[in-house]
Design a protein around this motif. Sequence first.
Motif, PDB file in Angstrom:
ATOM      1  N   PHE A 139      63.437  86.600  -2.488  1.00  0.00           N
ATOM      2  CA  PHE A 139      62.530  87.421  -1.683  1.00  0.00           C
ATOM      3  C   PHE A 139      61.715  86.514  -0.749  1.00  0.00           C
ATOM      4  O   PHE A 139      61.122  85.535  -1.194  1.00  0.00           O
ATOM      5  CB  PHE A 139      61.565  88.202  -2.579  1.00  0.00           C
ATOM      6  CG  PHE A 139      62.256  89.050  -3.613  1.00  0.00           C
ATOM      7  CD1 PHE A 139      62.887  90.223  -3.252  1.00  0.00           C
ATOM      8  CD2 PHE A 139      62.287  88.653  -4.941  1.00  0.00           C
ATOM      9  CE1 PHE A 139      63.522  91.013  -4.215  1.00  0.00           C
ATOM     10  CE2 PHE A 139      62.912  89.435  -5.900  1.00  0.00           C
ATOM     11  CZ  PHE A 139      63.545  90.613  -5.523  1.00  0.00           C
ATOM     12  N   LYS A 140      61.686  86.859   0.538  1.00  0.00           N
ATOM     13  CA  LYS A 140      60.930  86.043   1.480  1.00  0.00           C
ATOM     14  C   LYS A 140      59.435  86.292   1.299  1.00  0.00           C
ATOM     15  O   LYS A 140      59.002  87.439   1.197  1.00  0.00           O
ATOM     16  CB  LYS A 140      61.345  86.358   2.915  1.00  0.00           C
ATOM     17  CG  LYS A 140      62.739  85.846   3.262  1.00  0.00           C
ATOM     18  CD  LYS A 140      63.022  85.956   4.746  1.00  0.00           C
ATOM     19  CE  LYS A 140      64.379  85.334   5.077  1.00  0.00           C
ATOM     20  NZ  LYS A 140      64.685  85.385   6.522  1.00  0.00           N
ATOM     21  N   PRO A 141      58.651  85.222   1.249  1.00  0.00           N
ATOM     22  CA  PRO A 141      57.203  85.390   1.033  1.00  0.00           C
ATOM     23  C   PRO A 141      56.510  85.939   2.277  1.00  0.00           C
ATOM     24  O   PRO A 141      56.801  85.516   3.394  1.00  0.00           O
ATOM     25  CB  PRO A 141      56.731  83.961   0.720  1.00  0.00           C
ATOM     26  CG  PRO A 141      57.718  83.083   1.430  1.00  0.00           C
ATOM     27  CD  PRO A 141      59.033  83.805   1.366  1.00  0.00           C
ATOM     28  N   ASP A 142      55.614  86.889   2.058  1.00  0.00           N
ATOM     29  CA  ASP A 142      54.841  87.457   3.163  1.00  0.00           C
ATOM     30  C   ASP A 142      53.510  86.717   3.274  1.00  0.00           C
ATOM     31  O   ASP A 142      52.443  87.260   3.020  1.00  0.00           O
ATOM     32  CB  ASP A 142      54.621  88.950   2.937  1.00  0.00           C
ATOM     33  CG  ASP A 142      53.940  89.624   4.122  1.00  0.00           C
ATOM     34  OD1 ASP A 142      53.987  89.039   5.228  1.00  0.00           O
ATOM     35  OD2 ASP A 142      53.351  90.699   3.928  1.00  0.00           O
ATOM     36  N   ILE A 143      53.589  85.441   3.636  1.00  0.00           N
ATOM     37  CA  ILE A 143      52.390  84.608   3.727  1.00  0.00           C
ATOM     38  C   ILE A 143      52.440  83.775   4.997  1.00  0.00           C
ATOM     39  O   ILE A 143      53.504  83.559   5.579  1.00  0.00           O
ATOM     40  CB  ILE A 143      52.237  83.670   2.506  1.00  0.00           C
ATOM     41  CG1 ILE A 143      53.477  82.772   2.356  1.00  0.00           C
ATOM     42  CG2 ILE A 143      51.984  84.458   1.246  1.00  0.00           C
ATOM     43  CD1 ILE A 143      53.354  81.754   1.248  1.00  0.00           C
ATOM     44  N   GLU A 144      51.276  83.340   5.424  1.00  0.00           N
ATOM     45  CA  GLU A 144      51.175  82.454   6.583  1.00  0.00           C
ATOM     46  C   GLU A 144      51.158  81.008   6.102  1.00  0.00           C
ATOM     47  O   GLU A 144      50.334  80.635   5.277  1.00  0.00           O
ATOM     48  CB  GLU A 144      49.891  82.751   7.367  1.00  0.00           C
ATOM     49  CG  GLU A 144      49.880  84.103   8.073  1.00  0.00           C
ATOM     50  CD  GLU A 144      50.870  84.162   9.227  1.00  0.00           C
ATOM     51  OE1 GLU A 144      51.130  83.109   9.830  1.00  0.00           O
ATOM     52  OE2 GLU A 144      51.399  85.258   9.496  1.00  0.00           O
ATOM     53  N   LEU A 151      58.044  70.930   9.618  1.00  0.00           N
ATOM     54  CA  LEU A 151      59.096  71.852   9.230  1.00  0.00           C
ATOM     55  C   LEU A 151      58.971  73.170   9.985  1.00  0.00           C
ATOM     56  O   LEU A 151      57.875  73.600  10.342  1.00  0.00           O
ATOM     57  CB  LEU A 151      59.022  72.128   7.725  1.00  0.00           C
ATOM     58  CG  LEU A 151      59.216  70.928   6.777  1.00  0.00           C
ATOM     59  CD1 LEU A 151      58.998  71.373   5.338  1.00  0.00           C
ATOM     60  CD2 LEU A 151      60.605  70.331   6.938  1.00  0.00           C
ATOM     61  N   THR A 152      60.100  73.813  10.212  1.00  0.00           N
ATOM     62  CA  THR A 152      60.098  75.136  10.823  1.00  0.00           C
ATOM     63  C   THR A 152      59.669  76.174   9.791  1.00  0.00           C
ATOM     64  O   THR A 152      59.627  75.889   8.588  1.00  0.00           O
ATOM     65  CB  THR A 152      61.497  75.491  11.347  1.00  0.00           C
ATOM     66  OG1 THR A 152      62.392  75.584  10.221  1.00  0.00           O
ATOM     67  CG2 THR A 152      62.001  74.441  12.329  1.00  0.00           C
ATOM     68  N   LYS A 153      59.395  77.386  10.270  1.00  0.00           N
ATOM     69  CA  LYS A 153      58.996  78.460   9.361  1.00  0.00           C
ATOM     70  C   LYS A 153      60.096  78.735   8.342  1.00  0.00           C
ATOM     71  O   LYS A 153      59.824  78.945   7.149  1.00  0.00           O
ATOM     72  CB  LYS A 153      58.678  79.725  10.147  1.00  0.00           C
ATOM     73  CG  LYS A 153      58.204  80.869   9.244  1.00  0.00           C
ATOM     74  CD  LYS A 153      57.929  82.135  10.031  1.00  0.00           C
ATOM     75  CE  LYS A 153      57.505  83.241   9.065  1.00  0.00           C
ATOM     76  NZ  LYS A 153      57.252  84.521   9.762  1.00  0.00           N
TER      77      LYS A 153
END
Length: 331
Positions: A139-144, A151-153
Motif C-alpha cells: 500500500f502506498k503511504p499517504d504522507i508527505e 531520492l525521488t518520491k
Amino acid sequence: EGEIGEMSVSAASDAFAEIEETAKKISELTREKNYRFRDIAVVGRNIGEYEKIIKVVFRDYRIPFFMDIKRDIMNNPVVIFILSALEILDSNWTYESVFRYIKTGLTPLKREEADMLENYVLANGIRGGRWTQAEPWDFKPDIEFSDDSELTKEEKEKQYIENINLLRNTVAAPLKKFHTSARASKKSADICAAFYEFLEDNGLKGKIESIIANYETADEKETADEYRQAWEAVMALLDQVVEVFGNEPLDIATFKNLLEAGLPEYNIGLAPASVDQVLVGNVERSKNHEIKALFVLGVTDGVFPAAVTDDGILNDSDRNRLLNLGVELAR
C-alpha cells in the motif's frame, strides 16, 4: 498504648496539598525532633489514589518511603506481552491485540518504529491474515516526505514500504513460528517448550534483565523487583502447566486461558529497600511496627471510616414489591 499526647486535624484544598502538608510535617519531625523516617507511617483507606502524588512530592522533599500496596501482576508489561502474544493468535491478529503486544516495549521495535507501523496499519485497515501473508505489503503511504534527500518520491515510497515490511516481519516472524510449533504440538509439554522458545526468539529474558538493571541503577528497586517477580511467576506457571497437563494436548486458546487463570494467583510482594523509610499503606492492609507519628490521609465523610453499604439480601425496592403483594417484613 496509653494516652495520646498530641493529635491534630488539618484540612486541605486537594490531594496534592494534603500530601505536600504531610511531607512538610514529616520533614519537620525528622529535622527538628530527631525522628527517624522509620518512626513515621502514612495510611489511608484508598492509598492507591495517592500513589503518584506521594512519589512526586516525597521525592521532592527527599523523604525515603515504602509503598505497602498490592501490586496487580496482570498490569505488568511482562504479563501483558505474554498474554497479548497468545491473544494475537487466538483472535486472528486483531489491531488491538497486536499493538497492545507491541506497546509493552518488549518487542525489538523502537518507539518511533512502532508508531510508524501503527500509522501504516491504521491507514490501510490491515487486519487478520494480511499480517501473515507471504506477499509483502505494497500500500502506498499517504504522507508527505521531506525534501532533505536526493531520492525521488517513488524511491522514497519504495524505501518506506521496505522499512514497513521489515518492521512487520520483525513482529510477525516469531509469532508465526510459535503458531506453527503450537499446532504441531501433541501434548502440553510441547506447547510450553514452543512458547519458551518464542520468548527466547524475542530475547525477552535479556530485555527484562536489562530493564531490572536500569531501574536498580536509577534506585527504583521496587519497580525492578516487580519485573523480576513477574518473570519468575510466568516461568513457575509454565512449569506447573507441564507438571499438571504434561501429556494432555492443549490448543492455543486453552493454553491462554490457563495462563490468564493462573497468573492472578501470584502476588507481587515487595520488601522495603532499606530499614529507615516512611511506611505508606492502606489502613486495612499495613501492619505498622512501633511508630511515633501516624498520618491518616483522606479522612472525609463516607471514606474514613468507610460508609456501610451492606443492605442485606433484600433492598428497599424488593421490600416495596413484597409489601405491594401483601407481605410485610420487619425492618
